[in-house]
Enzyme design. Sequence first.
Site, PDB file in Angstrom:
ATOM      1  N   ARG A  21      -9.601   0.951   9.191  1.00  0.00           N
ATOM      2  CA  ARG A  21      -9.161  -0.405   9.495  1.00  0.00           C
ATOM      3  C   ARG A  21     -10.202  -1.151  10.324  1.00  0.00           C
ATOM      4  O   ARG A  21     -10.001  -2.323  10.628  1.00  0.00           O
ATOM      5  CB  ARG A  21      -7.856  -0.360  10.276  1.00  0.00           C
ATOM      6  CG  ARG A  21      -6.596  -0.534   9.393  1.00  0.00           C
ATOM      7  CD  ARG A  21      -5.404  -0.271  10.286  1.00  0.00           C
ATOM      8  NE  ARG A  21      -4.221  -0.985   9.933  1.00  0.00           N
ATOM      9  CZ  ARG A  21      -3.147  -0.425   9.380  1.00  0.00           C
ATOM     10  NH1 ARG A  21      -3.159   0.833   9.026  1.00  0.00           N
ATOM     11  NH2 ARG A  21      -2.057  -1.142   9.172  1.00  0.00           N
ATOM     12  N   ARG A  31      -0.157  -8.852  13.500  1.00  0.00           N
ATOM     13  CA  ARG A  31      -0.793  -7.855  12.636  1.00  0.00           C
ATOM     14  C   ARG A  31      -1.631  -8.501  11.544  1.00  0.00           C
ATOM     15  O   ARG A  31      -2.659  -7.978  11.139  1.00  0.00           O
ATOM     16  CB  ARG A  31       0.264  -6.921  12.051  1.00  0.00           C
ATOM     17  CG  ARG A  31       0.566  -5.779  13.024  1.00  0.00           C
ATOM     18  CD  ARG A  31       1.915  -5.152  12.834  1.00  0.00           C
ATOM     19  NE  ARG A  31       2.135  -4.655  11.504  1.00  0.00           N
ATOM     20  CZ  ARG A  31       3.291  -4.784  10.853  1.00  0.00           C
ATOM     21  NH1 ARG A  31       4.304  -5.403  11.408  1.00  0.00           N
ATOM     22  NH2 ARG A  31       3.429  -4.293   9.652  1.00  0.00           N
ATOM     23  N   ARG A  63      11.540  -5.511   4.384  1.00  0.00           N
ATOM     24  CA  ARG A  63      11.107  -4.111   4.307  1.00  0.00           C
ATOM     25  C   ARG A  63      11.973  -3.193   5.169  1.00  0.00           C
ATOM     26  O   ARG A  63      12.301  -3.514   6.304  1.00  0.00           O
ATOM     27  CB  ARG A  63       9.651  -4.003   4.752  1.00  0.00           C
ATOM     28  CG  ARG A  63       9.141  -2.578   4.782  1.00  0.00           C
ATOM     29  CD  ARG A  63       7.652  -2.499   4.732  1.00  0.00           C
ATOM     30  NE  ARG A  63       7.024  -2.804   5.994  1.00  0.00           N
ATOM     31  CZ  ARG A  63       5.709  -2.743   6.180  1.00  0.00           C
ATOM     32  NH1 ARG A  63       4.923  -2.428   5.173  1.00  0.00           N
ATOM     33  NH2 ARG A  63       5.193  -3.027   7.349  1.00  0.00           N
ATOM     34  N   LYS A  81       0.836  -1.211   0.000  1.00  0.00           N
ATOM     35  CA  LYS A  81       0.000   0.000   0.000  1.00  0.00           C
ATOM     36  C   LYS A  81       0.869   1.259   0.000  1.00  0.00           C
ATOM     37  O   LYS A  81       0.603   2.188  -0.741  1.00  0.00           O
ATOM     38  CB  LYS A  81      -0.931   0.015   1.229  1.00  0.00           C
ATOM     39  CG  LYS A  81      -1.894  -1.169   1.286  1.00  0.00           C
ATOM     40  CD  LYS A  81      -2.905  -1.037   2.412  1.00  0.00           C
ATOM     41  CE  LYS A  81      -2.307  -1.042   3.815  1.00  0.00           C
ATOM     42  NZ  LYS A  81      -1.593  -2.289   4.183  1.00  0.00           N
TER      43      LYS A  81
HETATM   44  P1  AMP Z   1       0.910   0.829   8.884  1.00  0.00           P
HETATM   45  O1  AMP Z   1       2.090   1.692   8.665  1.00  0.00           O
HETATM   46  O2  AMP Z   1      -0.286   1.233   8.080  1.00  0.00           O
HETATM   47  O3  AMP Z   1       1.250  -0.641   8.741  1.00  0.00           O
HETATM   48  O4  AMP Z   1       0.475   1.037  10.414  1.00  0.00           O
HETATM   49  C1  AMP Z   1       1.364   0.738  11.461  1.00  0.00           C
HETATM   50  C2  AMP Z   1       0.615   0.634  12.778  1.00  0.00           C
HETATM   51  O5  AMP Z   1      -0.045   1.874  13.064  1.00  0.00           O
HETATM   52  C3  AMP Z   1      -0.507  -0.404  12.813  1.00  0.00           C
HETATM   53  O6  AMP Z   1      -0.013  -1.700  13.095  1.00  0.00           O
HETATM   54  C4  AMP Z   1      -1.369   0.149  13.950  1.00  0.00           C
HETATM   55  O7  AMP Z   1      -0.787  -0.092  15.211  1.00  0.00           O
HETATM   56  C5  AMP Z   1      -1.289   1.651  13.696  1.00  0.00           C
HETATM   57  N1  AMP Z   1      -2.367   2.104  12.773  1.00  0.00           N
HETATM   58  C6  AMP Z   1      -2.218   2.578  11.513  1.00  0.00           C
HETATM   59  N2  AMP Z   1      -3.400   2.904  10.966  1.00  0.00           N
HETATM   60  C7  AMP Z   1      -4.331   2.634  11.915  1.00  0.00           C
HETATM   61  C8  AMP Z   1      -5.750   2.724  11.965  1.00  0.00           C
HETATM   62  N3  AMP Z   1      -6.459   3.163  10.910  1.00  0.00           N
HETATM   63  N4  AMP Z   1      -6.377   2.330  13.104  1.00  0.00           N
HETATM   64  C9  AMP Z   1      -5.686   1.904  14.175  1.00  0.00           C
HETATM   65  N5  AMP Z   1      -4.355   1.769  14.200  1.00  0.00           N
HETATM   66  C10 AMP Z   1      -3.670   2.126  13.076  1.00  0.00           C
END
Ligand code: AMP
Length: 211
Positions: free
Chosen positions: A85, A168, A124, A13
């Site tokens: 999410r 995750r 990554r 993404k």
């Molecule tokens: P990402 O970089 O999108 O993989 O997000 C990293 C972490 O940020 C996730 O594992 C969550 O802990 C938190 N996070 C990101 N977006 C959200 C969201 N929309 N709702 C809740 N937690 C989020």
Amino acid sequence: MRIVLLGPPGAGKGTQSARLTKCFEIEHLSTGDILRTEVSKTTELSLVIKKYMDKGDLVPDHLIIDMIKDRVSNTAGFLLDGFPRTLKQAEALDTALEVCNQPLDVVLYFEVNVNELIERLSKRLICQSCFSTYNLITSPPISKGICDSCSGIVAWRTDDKPESIKHRMSVFNDQTFPLIEYYKRRDLLKKIDATGDLDEVFIRIKKVIVG
Ligand code: AMP
């Protein structure tokens, strides 16, 4: 253009967001990046957020909704990467967009098989300053450990540890997967085969968006 990207961790993404926002000249709203910026400030709130992120848990809905609501209402064109999410977040997004009469155009769901996801996450890297993402094998930074965009330090993500990756993935299946049905019912969902070469994935996405 108002786009939502849905997909499990490691689906690409972030990488495709960078290309799409450049191509369509829209704003990239990544909740992961917004939260990482918050965490880098070391405030009371950042300590709370960090606890959830390090474990691979979702940050509570009310915190993330408050952070994103004004941003979507004040931006004509955007790409939401990592939000919504949960169903509660999706409903809050609908309400915020209804109020400013700016409905979503499309929700892209990135499909990648689990083996490829784990392989990508284990390779990554992320810039600690601007959060550009790299892959150790397929798209490393030009100078080892230095970000091509901002010369920041490129390193592993602290939540890309094997135990956190597994968690995750299950959080995605339990809490985010139901959104696929939610957006299907609204006739907004388009599935993208996000496996393989990044350039080919980008071509597939553009075809879905512009036809
Ligand atoms: P990402 O970089 O999108 O993989 O997000 C990293 C972490 O940020 C996730 O594992 C969550 O802990 C938190 N996070 C990101 N977006 C959200 C969201 N929309 N709702 C809740 N937690 C989020």
